[in-house]
Design a protein around this motif. Sequence first.
Motif, PDB file in Angstrom:
ATOM      1  N   SER A   1     -29.543   2.602  14.901  1.00 56.26           N
ATOM      2  CA  SER A   1     -28.035   1.802  15.048  1.00 56.26           C
ATOM      3  C   SER A   1     -27.881   0.884  15.835  1.00 56.26           C
ATOM      4  CB  SER A   1     -27.047   2.564  14.736  1.00 56.26           C
ATOM      5  OG  SER A   1     -26.898   3.711  16.090  1.00 56.26           O
ATOM      6  N   SER A   2     -26.815   0.407  16.124  1.00 47.91           N
ATOM      7  CA  SER A   2     -27.033  -0.208  17.556  1.00 47.91           C
ATOM      8  C   SER A   2     -26.378   0.319  18.653  1.00 47.91           C
ATOM      9  CB  SER A   2     -26.094  -1.329  17.441  1.00 47.91           C
ATOM     10  OG  SER A   2     -24.833  -0.449  17.764  1.00 47.91           O
ATOM     11  N   ASP A   3     -26.706   1.372  18.784  1.00 44.64           N
ATOM     12  CA  ASP A   3     -26.444   2.770  19.856  1.00 44.64           C
ATOM     13  C   ASP A   3     -26.995   3.393  20.321  1.00 44.64           C
ATOM     14  OD1 ASP A   3     -23.641   1.190  20.022  1.00 44.64           O
ATOM     15  OD2 ASP A   3     -22.209   2.628  18.734  1.00 44.64           O
TER      16      ASP A   3
ATOM     17  N   PRO B   1     -22.883 -13.405  14.279  1.00 43.05           N
ATOM     18  CA  PRO B   1     -23.585 -12.735  15.518  1.00 43.05           C
ATOM     19  C   PRO B   1     -24.355 -13.645  16.047  1.00 43.05           C
ATOM     20  CG  PRO B   1     -24.528 -12.033  13.232  1.00 43.05           C
ATOM     21  CD  PRO B   1     -23.124 -12.502  13.110  1.00 43.05           C
TER      22      PRO B   1
ATOM     23  N   GLY C   1     -27.537   0.186   9.692  1.00 39.93           N
ATOM     24  CA  GLY C   1     -29.324  -0.445  10.367  1.00 39.93           C
ATOM     25  C   GLY C   1     -30.171   0.249   9.549  1.00 39.93           C
TER      26      GLY C   1
ATOM     27  N   SER D   1     -38.304   1.241  25.024  1.00 44.16           N
ATOM     28  CA  SER D   1     -37.215   1.839  23.008  1.00 44.16           C
ATOM     29  C   SER D   1     -38.070   2.548  22.213  1.00 44.16           C
ATOM     30  CB  SER D   1     -37.461   0.675  21.842  1.00 44.16           C
ATOM     31  OG  SER D   1     -37.194  -1.121  22.141  1.00 44.16           O
TER      32      SER D   1
ATOM     33  N   ILE E   1     -30.211  -5.440  12.471  1.00 37.78           N
ATOM     34  CA  ILE E   1     -28.740  -4.900  12.343  1.00 37.78           C
ATOM     35  C   ILE E   1     -27.285  -5.731  12.619  1.00 37.78           C
ATOM     36  CG2 ILE E   1     -26.918  -3.593  14.170  1.00 37.78           C
ATOM     37  CD1 ILE E   1     -30.051  -2.354  14.722  1.00 37.78           C
ATOM     38  N   ALA E   2     -27.225  -6.634  13.154  1.00 32.60           N
ATOM     39  CA  ALA E   2     -26.522  -7.485  13.443  1.00 32.60           C
ATOM     40  C   ALA E   2     -26.060  -8.587  11.738  1.00 32.60           C
ATOM     41  CB  ALA E   2     -26.484  -8.812  14.113  1.00 32.60           C
TER      42      ALA E   2
ATOM     43  N   PRO F   1     -31.478  -3.447  27.148  1.00 34.81           N
ATOM     44  CA  PRO F   1     -31.815  -3.008  26.194  1.00 34.81           C
ATOM     45  C   PRO F   1     -32.048  -2.064  24.595  1.00 34.81           C
ATOM     46  CG  PRO F   1     -31.463  -5.650  25.956  1.00 34.81           C
ATOM     47  CD  PRO F   1     -32.049  -4.898  27.088  1.00 34.81           C
ATOM     48  N   TRP F   2     -32.047  -1.186  24.674  1.00 31.94           N
ATOM     49  CA  TRP F   2     -32.732   0.086  23.951  1.00 31.94           C
ATOM     50  C   TRP F   2     -33.993  -0.793  22.410  1.00 31.94           C
ATOM     51  CZ3 TRP F   2     -33.884   3.097  19.771  1.00 31.94           C
ATOM     52  CH2 TRP F   2     -33.222   3.312  18.349  1.00 31.94           C
ATOM     53  N   LEU F   3     -33.108  -1.723  21.997  1.00 34.02           N
ATOM     54  CA  LEU F   3     -34.191  -2.398  20.458  1.00 34.02           C
ATOM     55  C   LEU F   3     -34.646  -3.889  21.249  1.00 34.02           C
ATOM     56  CD1 LEU F   3     -32.385  -1.213  17.956  1.00 34.02           C
ATOM     57  CD2 LEU F   3     -34.510  -0.665  18.295  1.00 34.02           C
TER      58      LEU F   3
ATOM     59  N   VAL G   1     -32.238  -6.018  17.219  1.00 27.62           N
ATOM     60  CA  VAL G   1     -31.086  -5.879  17.293  1.00 27.62           C
ATOM     61  C   VAL G   1     -30.080  -7.365  16.384  1.00 27.62           C
ATOM     62  CG1 VAL G   1     -29.036  -6.723  19.085  1.00 27.62           C
ATOM     63  CG2 VAL G   1     -30.952  -5.342  19.354  1.00 27.62           C
TER      64      VAL G   1
END
Length: 560
Positions: A146-148, A373, A96, A113, A281-282, A271-273, A278
């Motif tokens: 990160s995605s999390d 993705p 990320g 976010s 990151i993917a 979603p957080w981003l 997203v």
Amino acid sequence: MQSLTAEDPRQVGAFRLLYRLGEGGMGRVYLGRSPGGQTVAVKMVHAGMASAPGFRERFAREVRVSREVSGPGTVPVLAAAADAPIPWLASAYVPGPSLAEAVHDHGPLPEPSLWRLLAGLARALSTVHGCALVHRDLKPTNVLLSSDGPLLIDFGIARAADDTAFTATGSVVGSAGYMSPEQAHGEQVGPASDIFSLGAVLTFAALGSGPFGNGSPPELLYRAVHDEPNLNGMPEDYAAVVGDCLAKGPADRPSPEDLLARAEEHRTDEPWLPGPLVLAIARKAEHLLSVEAEDDATRAGTGGGPPPRTAVITEADSGSRPWTPPSSAQPSSIPPPSGRSAYLSGSATPRSYAPPAYQPPAQPRPAGPRAVPAHPGPRQQVWVNPWVRRGPLSHPLLSLFGLAPATVLLVTGSSLKAIARDHTSSSLELGGWKDLTEWAMTDDGWRLPLTLILIVMLIVLQYFRARLEQYPVAVTRTWNVAIGCFWLLLTGTVIAYFLWLIGTAAGAEEDAGDGRLLLLRGLVSAVLMLDGLVTVPVAVAAFIRVLRGVFGDVARPAHP
């Protein structure tokens, strides 16, 4: 990622190096793999730094400190060697971008976010402070997305709260622009210092710049101690939390637990981003899969032969290629100021962070299925500077205030001219409008093409306005120049139509013709007169818009 060069090692300890990820305050960072196939980030210090007095002791302490920190929002250290010829450290790799890269490529984060970022970093600091440690260098480049959720990295100058053994008396360790006032004074710092740095990071995430602007390190340190932060443009509740973090007194700042509770009050199911991040990151995760597959294929093709040779960067090599730090502020050592003059000297800091350009792998991708993705929409190629869509001139539809009456006159113009011909004013020869009337009655070939050109430009500009991110930077630049030219052409058209209307009206008797048509002419002329009052400032602003489109920072490529 960048391909390895001849001067880069191919193996460090048990880890095979695959790509160079970038350079930081201590050295270069590589993408590597363990014998078991785990992907890691390997940090190797600069050769010159490794030979500095006391450095290895500091590095050994960094390893011990990093291994003590384990919990939410942190990245674990897997292995290290402080006594190697070139000391190194390996940690888990996070596919990320850093917060600095994310804001540089995609602009400030949206409000949902921001609250998730606050919650994640508050948890991470709670973990750090729970180990009786102080990070001391919290800044955008040390926050990974990160995605999390966000992750806090690089405890290179993290310190036990009660231990100052390795810090020279009176020195300042940290990154200007993100340091607390007590840190700027060279005083012993505690957990509250990290809270101040967190407030500066949260400001950068929301506005794209730190709370104390740009300048040399001494200037930024002075502002952190004496000036109030600039929080204009933030959501009100978020600005209140950030303002509390940036309190001058350590005792006035909230704890990580208090910040976490306030952040949870604004938690949403979104979603957080945002989508572009997203997707970025993917793409990194997808590329990581291809790198791992290529590495597996290479090892299989060599029959699992002997490991690659281990390359070592010597001091002579390091000296032949001087290291250039990234443009974001690096940890600095600055004597404590004794007055304002002590802060106002020093060299200028770099202007912005520039992440390394992405380079595709040198080897072809292996055949076979792999995870791809899902693309939530058209691929974003650029980040558009917010000013491009800001202001009245950025909205082509506002031109209808001038284009609509012009279109009315285009449709009714023949009837108005017929009235003027049938009811010519007897005072025309004595008035001062003869030349204008002759022009309005005879030279009529400009109205249709000019109006049609404006209508077509309006449609095209409005279409591309919402899709600029999908095209290269050149398209955004062209759009910005075109909309400036569009407004310049519109102001000239409004003036021409107004003069044309005066010319036709001056050639006819006041009570001549159809009353409804004349009433319409009066209404249109009133609208055009109002438009004419703003033509000069609009034309000036449009000309400036053209110049900014040619020479200004309109957009930047969105790195994968």
